[in-house]
Design an enzyme around this catalytic site. Structure first.
Site, PDB file in Angstrom:
ATOM      1  N   HIS A  85     -14.878 -22.111 -16.608  1.00  0.00           N
ATOM      2  CA  HIS A  85     -13.737 -22.241 -17.513  1.00  0.00           C
ATOM      3  C   HIS A  85     -13.159 -20.860 -17.788  1.00  0.00           C
ATOM      4  O   HIS A  85     -13.887 -19.884 -17.920  1.00  0.00           O
ATOM      5  CB  HIS A  85     -14.170 -22.888 -18.832  1.00  0.00           C
ATOM      6  N   ASP A 164     -11.439 -31.858 -29.807  1.00  0.00           N
ATOM      7  CA  ASP A 164     -10.817 -30.679 -29.186  1.00  0.00           C
ATOM      8  C   ASP A 164      -9.462 -31.032 -28.609  1.00  0.00           C
ATOM      9  O   ASP A 164      -8.519 -30.246 -28.711  1.00  0.00           O
ATOM     10  CB  ASP A 164     -11.705 -30.087 -28.088  1.00  0.00           C
ATOM     11  N   ARG A 171      -3.160 -26.364 -32.106  1.00  0.00           N
ATOM     12  CA  ARG A 171      -3.240 -24.891 -32.072  1.00  0.00           C
ATOM     13  C   ARG A 171      -2.164 -24.298 -31.186  1.00  0.00           C
ATOM     14  O   ARG A 171      -1.605 -23.248 -31.470  1.00  0.00           O
ATOM     15  CB  ARG A 171      -4.631 -24.458 -31.583  1.00  0.00           C
ATOM     16  N   SER A 186     -13.665 -24.774 -28.872  1.00  0.00           N
ATOM     17  CA  SER A 186     -12.790 -25.562 -27.997  1.00  0.00           C
ATOM     18  C   SER A 186     -13.365 -25.612 -26.578  1.00  0.00           C
ATOM     19  O   SER A 186     -13.530 -26.684 -25.995  1.00  0.00           O
ATOM     20  CB  SER A 186     -11.394 -24.926 -27.990  1.00  0.00           C
ATOM     21  N   LYS A 190     -16.048 -29.221 -25.001  1.00  0.00           N
ATOM     22  CA  LYS A 190     -15.794 -30.109 -23.856  1.00  0.00           C
ATOM     23  C   LYS A 190     -16.753 -29.815 -22.710  1.00  0.00           C
ATOM     24  O   LYS A 190     -17.174 -30.712 -21.989  1.00  0.00           O
ATOM     25  CB  LYS A 190     -14.341 -30.099 -23.415  1.00  0.00           C
TER      26      LYS A 190
HETATM   27  N1  URA Z   1      -9.280 -22.674 -23.336  1.00  0.00           N
HETATM   28  C1  URA Z   1      -9.690 -23.722 -24.093  1.00  0.00           C
HETATM   29  O1  URA Z   1     -10.152 -24.738 -23.592  1.00  0.00           O
HETATM   30  N2  URA Z   1      -9.591 -23.605 -25.412  1.00  0.00           N
HETATM   31  C2  URA Z   1      -9.094 -22.508 -26.016  1.00  0.00           C
HETATM   32  O2  URA Z   1      -9.051 -22.480 -27.212  1.00  0.00           O
HETATM   33  C3  URA Z   1      -8.668 -21.410 -25.227  1.00  0.00           C
HETATM   34  C4  URA Z   1      -8.774 -21.530 -23.872  1.00  0.00           C
END
Ligand code: URA
Length: 438
Positions: A85, A164, A171, A186, A190
């Site tokens: 990620h 989220d 956000r 966040s 996930k």
């Molecule tokens: N990626 C995400 O999944 N969440 C964030 O808050 C920032 C980047």
């Protein structure tokens, strides 16, 4: 449980106080069940943004958000399931080429991604530039596809970290993205719900990142690795530079095309290097390669042999998309017209302000300024000159891919101003700034 009302709880954080674990669970449970409204959650997000959270609160928030939905069990030994990620950057299309490469090496990649956030693009918006591609899937289908073909690329479902999904959208449009506890919760909520054994995080640092200094990025990386470890996952954070956009394209179809081109071994060097650095970490976490050089050789083989392209085509087909784009990326959406951005002076490109370019992309329609907005897959920016290139006055620095020429001057001026052009050649800028393993 807590006897305090939601406004009282918001007030605790507004006034700089700390939450108990029970209070955090109460807030997230209430938000998931819509007892806490979007405006209350936005106020809370702003209070967290301004006043922060302790590591303990951050861990509690992450786990509460993970538990807002299902925590998946993928069926095989946990270790072979590894995801990656990114904390978000401009031109960051790595997931789209990395996932099939790594899956073609034998790692299972159950990837739950997000949409564009603030000035940064999102993997889901880029994937949807492939005609027919669906990022929505039931958890059962996600598990089945991950095990059958080695990879599924989806968005948060109503089942996986739904808290989220909703908070992320709020956000994005309320100036509350760049907060270490909110980003940690966040990303990890996930990812921890996916059933993975290992996670590689690309923590972006610089002008186009949510963390603009190495110090802040280290703090975010530390927070992600610490909370991931607490949840018993193997986590590696790679800090990579994000002063200028990654690769040469910004915009959904343009970026998907560039990622596909990497699988044809025709990608800009920076994009390939970041993809390989992150992929090598994934292969090592899964136990598929012992050393970085072994991992790199295996990944290059999947490109040379066409195995990575075949894997992407399999994924696209499984998710309802037109897999012909993998061999014929020209099939991706194109804008109606282009506007050249010219250099106003001669010299060397020292950098391209990724924040400015990202915000221009959003203004052009490649991203959102309201949660309910649609993106135009065809619009975006192609960088013809990048850091280190020599340009003459009047050379084309970049091209805007737009649907109409009217009103584009402001965008062209903004992209031109994002270029730092100086008389002397710039030094080499490292792409990888640090690696934190645990
Ligand atoms: N990626 C995400 O999944 N969440 C964030 O808050 C920032 C980047």
């Amino acid at each position: 449980m807590t006897s305090l009302t939601i406004p009282e709880l918001i007030g605790i954080k507004r006034d700089g106080g700390s939450f108990t674990e029970a209070q955090i669970h109460h807030l997230i449970e209430g938000f998931t069940a819509s007892r806490v409204t979007d405006y209350q959650m936005t106020a809370l997000a702003m209070a967290i943004y301004l006043n922060g959270m302790s590591p303990k609160e951050t861990a509690a928030l992450t786990l509460a958000m993970r538990d807002s939905g299902r925590v998946v069990s993928l069926g095989g030994p946990e270790r072979i399931y590894v995801d990656k990620h990114s904390t978000g950057g401009v031109g960051d299309k790595v997931s789209i080429c990395l996932a099939p490469i790594v899956a073609a090496c034998g790692v299972r990649v159950p990837m739950v991604s997000g949409r564009g956030l603030g000035h940064t693009g999102g993997t889901l918006d880029k994937l949807e530039a492939i005609p027919g591609f669906s990022v929505d899937m039931t958890v059962e289908a996600f598990i089945e596809q991950t095990n059958r073909i080695g990879c599924a690329l989806i968005g948060q479902t109503a089942d996986i970290a739904p808290a989220d999904k909703r908070l992320y959208a709020l956000r994005d449009v309320t100036g509350t993205v760049a907060s270490i506890p909110l980003i940690t919760a966040s990303i990890l909520s996930k990812k921890l719900a996916e059933g993975i054994g290992g996670l590689v995080l690309d923590v972006k640092v610089g002008r186009g990142a949510f963390m603009q200094t190495l110090e802040d990025a280290r703090e975010l990386a530390g927070s992600l690795v610490r909370v991931g470890h607490l949840a018993k996952k193997k986590v590696t954070a790679v800090l990579t530079t994000m002063d200028s956009p990654l690769g040469r394209t910004i915009g959904n179809a343009l970026e998907t095309r560039e990622a596909i081109e990497l699988l044809h071994d025709q990608a800009p060097a920076d994009l390939k290097e970041i993809t390989f650095v992150l992929g090598a970490e994934m292969l090592r976490l899964a136990g598929v390669a012992k050393t970085e050089s072994e991992a790199r050789a295996r990944m290059q083989d999947t490109i040379t042999s066409g195995a990575a392209r075949a894997k992407l085509a399999e994924i696209v087909t499984a998710q309802g998309g037109d897999a012909r784009v993998v061999e014929e990326p020209d099939r991706l959406a194109k804008s109606k017209t282009r506007v050249a951005v010219k250099a106003s002076k001669a010299g060397f490109v020292h950098g391209i302000d990724a924040m400015e370019v990202g915000l221009t992309g959003v203004a052009m329609g490649a991203g959102r300024t309201r949660a309910d907005q649609a993106v135009d897959p065809a619009v975006g920016i192609v960088l013809h000159a990048v850091r280190g290139d020599r340009v003459a006055e009047g050379d084309t620095l970049a091209e805007l891919h737009v649907q109409a020429r009217k009103g584009t001057k402001e965008w062209a001026d903004r992209v031109a101003a994002a270029y730092a052009i100086k008389k002397t050649r710039p030094g080499v800028q490292p792409l990888v700034l640090d690696v934190i393993r645990r």
